[in-house]
Design a protein around this motif. Structure first.
Motif, PDB file in Angstrom:
ATOM      1  N   PRO A   4       0.846  -1.209   0.000  1.00 24.46           N
ATOM      2  CA  PRO A   4       0.000   0.000   0.000  1.00 24.46           C
ATOM      3  C   PRO A   4       0.870   1.245   0.000  1.00 24.46           C
ATOM      4  O   PRO A   4       2.003   1.222   0.491  1.00 24.46           O
ATOM      5  CB  PRO A   4      -0.793  -0.135   1.303  1.00 24.46           C
ATOM      6  CG  PRO A   4       0.059  -0.987   2.182  1.00 24.46           C
ATOM      7  CD  PRO A   4       0.780  -1.947   1.282  1.00 24.46           C
ATOM      8  N   VAL A  34      -1.586   4.463   4.735  1.00 25.31           N
ATOM      9  CA  VAL A  34      -2.510   3.801   5.651  1.00 25.31           C
ATOM     10  C   VAL A  34      -3.427   4.862   6.249  1.00 25.31           C
ATOM     11  O   VAL A  34      -2.988   5.991   6.516  1.00 25.31           O
ATOM     12  CB  VAL A  34      -1.748   3.037   6.756  1.00 25.31           C
ATOM     13  CG1 VAL A  34      -0.984   3.993   7.649  1.00 25.31           C
ATOM     14  CG2 VAL A  34      -2.680   2.172   7.585  1.00 25.31           C
ATOM     15  N   PRO A  42      -4.872  -0.155   5.102  1.00 22.37           N
ATOM     16  CA  PRO A  42      -3.945   0.196   4.013  1.00 22.37           C
ATOM     17  C   PRO A  42      -4.698   0.565   2.744  1.00 22.37           C
ATOM     18  O   PRO A  42      -5.786   0.057   2.478  1.00 22.37           O
ATOM     19  CB  PRO A  42      -3.129  -1.096   3.827  1.00 22.37           C
ATOM     20  CG  PRO A  42      -3.987  -2.188   4.358  1.00 22.37           C
ATOM     21  CD  PRO A  42      -4.811  -1.587   5.457  1.00 22.37           C
ATOM     22  N   HIS A  77      -7.176  -5.362  -0.898  1.00 21.06           N
ATOM     23  CA  HIS A  77      -6.899  -5.642   0.514  1.00 21.06           C
ATOM     24  C   HIS A  77      -7.492  -6.988   0.941  1.00 21.06           C
ATOM     25  O   HIS A  77      -6.807  -7.819   1.557  1.00 21.06           O
ATOM     26  CB  HIS A  77      -7.483  -4.507   1.365  1.00 21.06           C
ATOM     27  CG  HIS A  77      -7.156  -4.618   2.812  1.00 21.06           C
ATOM     28  ND1 HIS A  77      -8.029  -4.237   3.803  1.00 21.06           N
ATOM     29  CD2 HIS A  77      -6.061  -5.095   3.453  1.00 21.06           C
ATOM     30  CE1 HIS A  77      -7.476  -4.452   4.986  1.00 21.06           C
ATOM     31  NE2 HIS A  77      -6.284  -4.969   4.800  1.00 21.06           N
ATOM     32  N   HIS A  94      -0.190  -5.265   5.660  1.00 26.53           N
ATOM     33  CA  HIS A  94      -1.472  -5.516   5.016  1.00 26.53           C
ATOM     34  C   HIS A  94      -2.644  -5.597   5.999  1.00 26.53           C
ATOM     35  O   HIS A  94      -3.796  -5.493   5.586  1.00 26.53           O
ATOM     36  CB  HIS A  94      -1.395  -6.812   4.201  1.00 26.53           C
ATOM     37  CG  HIS A  94      -0.401  -6.746   3.077  1.00 26.53           C
ATOM     38  ND1 HIS A  94      -0.530  -5.869   2.024  1.00 26.53           N
ATOM     39  CD2 HIS A  94       0.751  -7.440   2.857  1.00 26.53           C
ATOM     40  CE1 HIS A  94       0.489  -6.039   1.183  1.00 26.53           C
ATOM     41  NE2 HIS A  94       1.271  -6.959   1.670  1.00 26.53           N
ATOM     42  N   PHE A 120       2.388  -0.222  11.434  1.00 27.29           N
ATOM     43  CA  PHE A 120       2.481  -0.186   9.968  1.00 27.29           C
ATOM     44  C   PHE A 120       3.811   0.421   9.542  1.00 27.29           C
ATOM     45  O   PHE A 120       4.530  -0.135   8.700  1.00 27.29           O
ATOM     46  CB  PHE A 120       1.313   0.612   9.398  1.00 27.29           C
ATOM     47  CG  PHE A 120       1.396   0.849   7.913  1.00 27.29           C
ATOM     48  CD1 PHE A 120       0.940  -0.100   7.009  1.00 27.29           C
ATOM     49  CD2 PHE A 120       1.938   2.037   7.421  1.00 27.29           C
ATOM     50  CE1 PHE A 120       1.022   0.123   5.640  1.00 27.29           C
ATOM     51  CE2 PHE A 120       2.012   2.260   6.060  1.00 27.29           C
ATOM     52  CZ  PHE A 120       1.560   1.303   5.160  1.00 27.29           C
TER      53      PHE A 120
END
Length: 444
Positions: free
Chosen positions: A38, A41, A199, A213, A277, A285
Motif C-alpha cells: 500500500p 494507511v 492500508p 486488501h 497488510h 504499519f
C-alpha cells in the motif's frame, strides 16, 4: 492444497474476474500479492455516538435499523436507499442520549439497492463507519461502510469510552441472528474491523483498493493455514492473530540475521507483511515498512559485497601504461585539483592489477568527472586496449565526443613524444549512436 509464496493466484482464488484484475497489476503469485505494498494507511476511526458526531469527520458506532425505504429519483431511474438507525444502546454506554440518523445509498442498479435493503432489515444490528453530513436539517451518512452483526445484543453491553481504543464487551445477551448472512458475529468484532487503520493500494478501474486488501488478507490466511492447522475461527481475535503469525512465520522465513534484527528493533519478515497488510496501528504499519526497507538495503549491500568478492577472483587484463594519460594531463590548460588527482591515481592503481576494478565515481556537475573518465580511458588505450564511454542520450554522446576529441587534439599538438621519446600519435575518437544509419554504424 499446500500454499506457498510461489503458488499462482489463479490456484487459490475462484473469482476469475478478480484474478484477471490482479494480473493486470502484476500480481501473479501469492508472493507478488504480499509485495504489492500500500502507498499509505488510513488513520484509526474514532468511536462516537450519533449525538457526538462532528460534521465532516469520520466516525464509527453501532446501531439498530429502525426503518428501510427504497425510492427512485429522476427520469434516469436512479435509485435511493434510506435506512434509519438508532444508536440508543451504544450511546448509553457512552453516557449519551440515543439519537437517530439516516444512512443513504444511491445507485442506478436495482440489484444493488435490493441487496443492500435485504442486508439492512428492520431490527438488524449494524456497525457503521462513515463521515456525517447534514441534509434537510437531518444528520446523514452517505454510502458509509456497514457491517451486519450476526447476534443482536441487548442494551446491557459496555463499551470502552476512549476514542481509537478497542471495544470491550461485557454481559452480552445473544438472541437470534438478525441477518441471513452476517458480516461479523459481534459488535466488538465489527468495530475492531472498521476502526483499525486500513492500508490503501494503487487500484484500477477493474479492482478497488478494498478488494485488493481483501484478496491479500485471504492469501495471508491461506499461507498460515497451510503451515499451521491450529488456526481456528473460534478463537479470540488476539489468539487468532497469534496463530496466524505463527503459521506465517513458518511459511515466510526471515532473511535478516537474528542479531541484526534485534539490534535494530525490526520485525520478523512474516510479522512485517502482516502489519503492512493488516496493521493494528499506524505505528506498527510504519515499523513494518521500515523493516522491509532495511531488509531490501541489507540484501542489496550483501549482493554488492558478494559481487565484489567474486570480481576479486576474476581475471582481467592489467593496464599499467600511463604515458598517454600523463600526456593528456600535461596538455590541460588548467591544473588538476587534489581531489581529481587522488581519484585518477586510485583508478590507475586498480587498472594496473590483474582483476576487475569495482568503483563508482560521484561528483557535482562541473567537478571534472569527464577528465577523470578520459584519464582512465587513455590508460587503457595506452596499454593496447579500447575504451568506451557510454552516455544515456544521443545529445550527451555527441557533446562528449566533441569534448574528448578537442582534448585529444590539444594533447597531440602540445606533446609530440611520450616520456620515452617515442612519437605520440593521437588515438581515434569515434562516435557510435543508435540514430546512425547502418552503414555509418558499421564503419564506426
Amino acid at each position: 492444497m499446500s500454499v506457498t509464496v510461489g503458488t499462482p493466484v489463479s490456484s487459490v482464488m475462484t473469482n476469475k474476474r478478480r484474478v484477471g484484475a490482479l494480473k493486470s497489476l502484476g500480481v501473479l503469485t501469492v508472493g507478488d500479492a504480499l509485495t504489492y505494498y500500500p502507498f499509505r494507511v488510513t488513520d484509526p476511526v474514532p468511536l462516537r455516538s450519533i449525538r457526538e458526531a462532528r460534521i465532516g469527520e469520520l466516525m464509527a458506532f453501532t446501531a439498530e435499523v429502525r426503518a428501510v425505504r427504497v425510492a427512485s429519483s429522476g427520469a434516469r431511474g436512479n435509485g435511493r436507499l434510506e435506512v434509519v438507525v438508532d444508536d440508543s444502546a451504544f450511546a448509553a454506554s457512552r453516557r449519551q442520549p440515543g439519537a437517530i440518523a439516516r444512512l443513504v445509498f444511491f445507485s442506478h442498479k436495482k440489484q444493488y439497492l435490493d441487496w443492500m435493503s435485504g442486508r439492512l432489515r428492520q431490527g438488524t444490528c449494524v456497525v457503521v463507519a462513515g463521515t456525517p453530513g447534514v441534509f434537510n436539517d437531518q444528520l446523514q451518512f452517505t454510502h458509509p461502510e456497514v457491517l451486519t452483526v450476526g447476534m443482536h445484543p441487548t442494551s446491557r453491553y459496555k463499551f470502552v469510552r476512549e476514542e481509537n481504543q478497542p471495544l470491550d464487551v461485557h454481559n452480552v445477551s445473544l438472541g437470534a441472528p438478525t441477518s441471513p448472512r452476517p458480516d461479523v458475529e459481534s459488535p466488538e468484532e465489527g468495530l475492531a474491523r472498521v476502526c483499525r487503520p486500513r492500508p490503501v493500494y494503487h487500484a484500477s478501474s477493474r479492482i478497488s483498493s478494498d478488494h485488493i486488501h481483501d484478496s491479500i488478507l485471504d492469501m495471508l490466511r491461506l499461507l498460515a493455514e497451510s503451515e499451521d492447522s491450529a488456526v481456528s475461527e473460534e478463537k479470540e481475535e488476539e489468539d487468532s492473530r497469534a496463530c496466524l503469525m505463527s503459521g506465517l512465520a513458518r511459511a515466510i522465513p526471515d532473511i535478516l540475521p537474528e542479531r541484526i534484527r534485534a539490534d535494530k528493533n525490526l520485525m520478523h519478515r512474516a510479522e512485517a507483511f502482516l502489519n503492512i497488510h493488516d496493521p493494528v496501528s499506524t505505528k506498527e504499519f510504519h515499523r513494518a515498512i521500515a523493516t522491509l526497507r532495511y531488509e531490501e538495503a541489507f540484501v542489496c549491500q550483501t549482493a554488492l559485497l558478494q559481487a565484489r568478492a567474486h570480481a576479486g577472483h576474476a581475471s582481467a587484463e592489467p593496464c599499467p601504461d600511463t604515458a598517454l594519460r600523463d600526456a593528456m594531463i600535461d596538455s590541460l590548460p588548467f591544473d588538476l585539483t587534489d581531489g581529481q588527482r587522488e581519484v585518477i591515481d586510485s583508478i590507475a592503481a586498480d587498472m594496473s592489477r590483474d582483476h576487475p576494478m569495482q568503483r563508482l565515481l560521484q561528483g557535482e556537475v562541473g567537478s571534472g568527472k569527464t577528465v577523470v573518465a578520459l584519464a582512465a580511458m587513455l590508460q587503457a588505450v595506452g596499454s593496447g586496449h579500447q575504451a568506451v564511454l557510454v552516455a544515456p542520450t544521443q545529445v550527451l554522446a555527441e557533446q562528449h565526443h566533441q569534448t574528448i576529441t578537442a582534448m585529444v587534439d590539444r594533447m597531440t599538438e602540445q606533446v609530440v613524444s611520450d616520456s620515452d621519446g617515442h612519437p605520440l600519435s593521437a588515438p581515434p575518437v569515434i562516435l557510435l549512436t543508435g540514430g546512425m544509419k547502418l552503414a555509418a554504424r558499421r564503419r564506426a
